[in-house]
Design an enzyme around this catalytic site. Structure first.
Site, short mmCIF file in Angstrom:
data_model
loop_
_atom_site.label_atom_id
_atom_site.label_comp_id
_atom_site.label_asym_id
_atom_site.label_seq_id
_atom_site.Cartn_x
_atom_site.Cartn_y
_atom_site.Cartn_z
N ARG A 46 0.85 -1.20 0.00
CA ARG A 46 0.00 0.00 0.00
C ARG A 46 0.88 1.24 0.00
NH1 ARG A 46 1.76 2.02 3.89
NH2 ARG A 46 0.52 3.89 3.59
N GLY A 47 0.19 2.41 -0.15
CA GLY A 47 0.94 3.65 -0.31
C GLY A 47 1.14 3.87 -1.80
N ALA A 48 0.81 5.08 -2.27
CA ALA A 48 0.74 5.30 -3.72
C ALA A 48 2.03 4.91 -4.48
CB ALA A 48 0.36 6.76 -3.99
N ARG A 89 -7.43 -0.94 -7.12
CA ARG A 89 -7.82 0.21 -6.28
C ARG A 89 -7.92 1.45 -7.18
NH1 ARG A 89 -4.46 1.11 -0.85
NH2 ARG A 89 -6.40 2.09 -0.15
N GLN A 196 -2.98 2.86 9.75
CA GLN A 196 -1.66 2.94 9.11
C GLN A 196 -0.67 3.79 9.92
OE1 GLN A 196 -4.56 3.15 7.53
NE2 GLN A 196 -4.47 2.44 5.43
N ASP A 237 -2.12 10.60 -2.65
CA ASP A 237 -2.43 9.49 -3.57
C ASP A 237 -2.66 9.99 -4.99
OD1 ASP A 237 -3.06 8.19 -0.86
OD2 ASP A 237 -2.99 6.57 -2.31
N ASN A 247 -5.74 12.16 -0.23
CA ASN A 247 -4.88 11.36 0.64
C ASN A 247 -5.79 10.64 1.63
OD1 ASN A 247 -2.19 10.54 1.43
ND2 ASN A 247 -2.47 11.73 3.30
N LYS A 248 -5.21 9.83 2.48
CA LYS A 248 -5.97 9.02 3.43
C LYS A 248 -7.04 9.84 4.14
CE LYS A 248 -5.77 5.55 4.02
NZ LYS A 248 -6.71 4.64 3.32
O1 MRU Z 1 -4.91 3.14 1.91
P1 MRU Z 1 -3.44 3.39 1.89
O2 MRU Z 1 -2.76 2.91 3.11
O3 MRU Z 1 -2.80 2.89 0.62
O4 MRU Z 1 -3.32 4.98 1.87
C1 MRU Z 1 -2.03 5.53 1.74
C2 MRU Z 1 -1.98 6.99 1.89
O5 MRU Z 1 -2.99 7.65 2.00
C3 MRU Z 1 -0.62 7.62 1.84
O6 MRU Z 1 -0.57 8.78 2.60
C4 MRU Z 1 -0.30 7.97 0.36
O7 MRU Z 1 -0.43 6.85 -0.46
C5 MRU Z 1 1.05 8.54 0.22
S1 MRU Z 1 2.31 7.34 0.43
C6 MRU Z 1 3.81 8.06 0.15
#
Ligand code: MRU
Length: 343
Positions: A46-48, A89, A196, A237, A247-248
């Protein structure tokens, strides 16, 4: 030593299975496209930026053993595989960016025989991986210029090493500032519903020797009012052409609080997270996730099993709440369509 979030070695694609953290650090091998889709969807990876790098390798893994009767059949299979992986996703644009780049490369090599196209795809995935590492490094270097000695920084979700293949985006700024001797302190929101911030950011910051304190999401306002926060830094993201970004879930709330309390609010992201095809954040697709992520945690009920749930995984923060976007190409203060054109 930092553990590698994504690794491609000896013809094997491995990731840290982030669902097991902080309890256990385990790796998971991804052997095919279906498994890759599952790993992205269930947040094992996970994470963009990490999703982008992983998807690039996964597309190669999904194609490498396919027996196609000629190039035309190969490209048909590739289109199908790419389309399938893109459904894992919807919000992080890095997934689409990486897959499009892999397909573009394959097309560019379409005069070669199929085996050589496959080899070129692996080379491209490795290149995307290396670029991600260096973008993180450069984001850290650029962002650390904004950090003063002794600053206390709040962050949300995990935009660290676990979310990229380098040191992260938001957290890369923190690691870099610490190496420069700035003795920073970090508050991390726990980041409901999937934690997270608590499970991942607290874990990796502690391992990285950073002074980190965990808070519940609803404590940030009080800390800001008490003057305990100097800066907020988060990841992204997807960033639209005008600087609005997804973002999250909870990031928007944090940005509003930062504005109210005069706390600078920074977004750290590589250029692979920008989507210039979208004029504003209103066009960013927001992932809706399952109700049980909110009703239960780690198998334990936290709410009545039949209560209705609304569970958007991301929110959009408008550009006017953003003090600057930190990228590998530089710092864009008060981001807007005109200033971001430079990227
Ligand atoms: O649902 P996730 O855990 O994939 O969400 C991730 C985020 O929101 C991060 O802040 C984003 O991807 C940036 S990661 C460098």
């Amino acid at each position: 030593m930092r553990s590698k979030t994504i690794e491609y070695r000896n013809n094997r694609l491995r990731i840290i299975d982030q669902r097991s953290l902080p309890k256990k650090l385990i790796y998971r091998e991804c052997r095919n496209l279906k498994d890759a889709h599952y790993c992205i969807k269930t947040l094992a990876v996970r994470g963009a930026p990490a999703i982008g790098v992983f998807a690039a390798y996964a597309l190669y893994v999904g194609m490498k053993d396919k027996k196609a009767a000629g190039r035309e059949a190969f490209f048909k299979q590739l289109d199908k595989a790419a389309g399938y992986l893109k459904t894992a996703r919807p919000t992080a644009v890095n997934l689409f960016w990486a897959i499009d780049r892999m397909q573009g490369l394959a097309l560019k090599k379409s005069r070669l025989d199929v085996n050589r196209i496959k080899k070129a795809m692996l080379d491209e995935a490795r290149k995307i991986h290396r670029e991600d590492v260096s973008m993180c490094e450069q984001i850290g270097r650029n962002g650390a210029r904004l950090i003063k000695r002794g600053d206390t920084i709040i962050t949300h979700c995990n935009a660290g090493a676990l979310a990229t293949s380098g040191e992260g985006t938001a957290l890369s700024v923190i690691y870099r500032a610490e190496r420069e001797g700035k003795r920073v302190k970090v508050f991390t929101d726990e980041t409901r519903p999937l934690l997270q911030g608590a499970r991942l950011s607290a874990w990796e910051l502690k391992r990285g020797g950073i002074d980190v304190t965990l808070i519940c999401d609803n404590m940030a306002a009080t800390l800001m009012r008490q003057g305990k926060i100097d800066k907020a830094i988060v990841g992204a993201d997807r960033i639209a052409a005008n600087g609005d970004f997804a973002n999250k879930i909870g990031t928007y709330g944090l940005a509003v609080l930062a504005k109210e309390h005069g706390v600078p609010f920074y977004v750290a992201a590589p250029s692979s997270t920008f989507d210039f095809s979208l004029r504003t954040g209103a066009d960013i697709p927001i992932e809706q996730r399952g109700a049980d992520e909110v009703r239960r945690f780690a198998g334990v009920a936290t709410a009545p099993g039949n209560v209705k749930v609304y569970n958007p995984a991301f929110d959009v923060t408008p550009n006017h709440l953003v003090s600057a976007i930190i990228t590998e190409k530089g710092i864009f203060k008060k981001p807007c369509t005109r200033s971001l054109k430079e990227i």
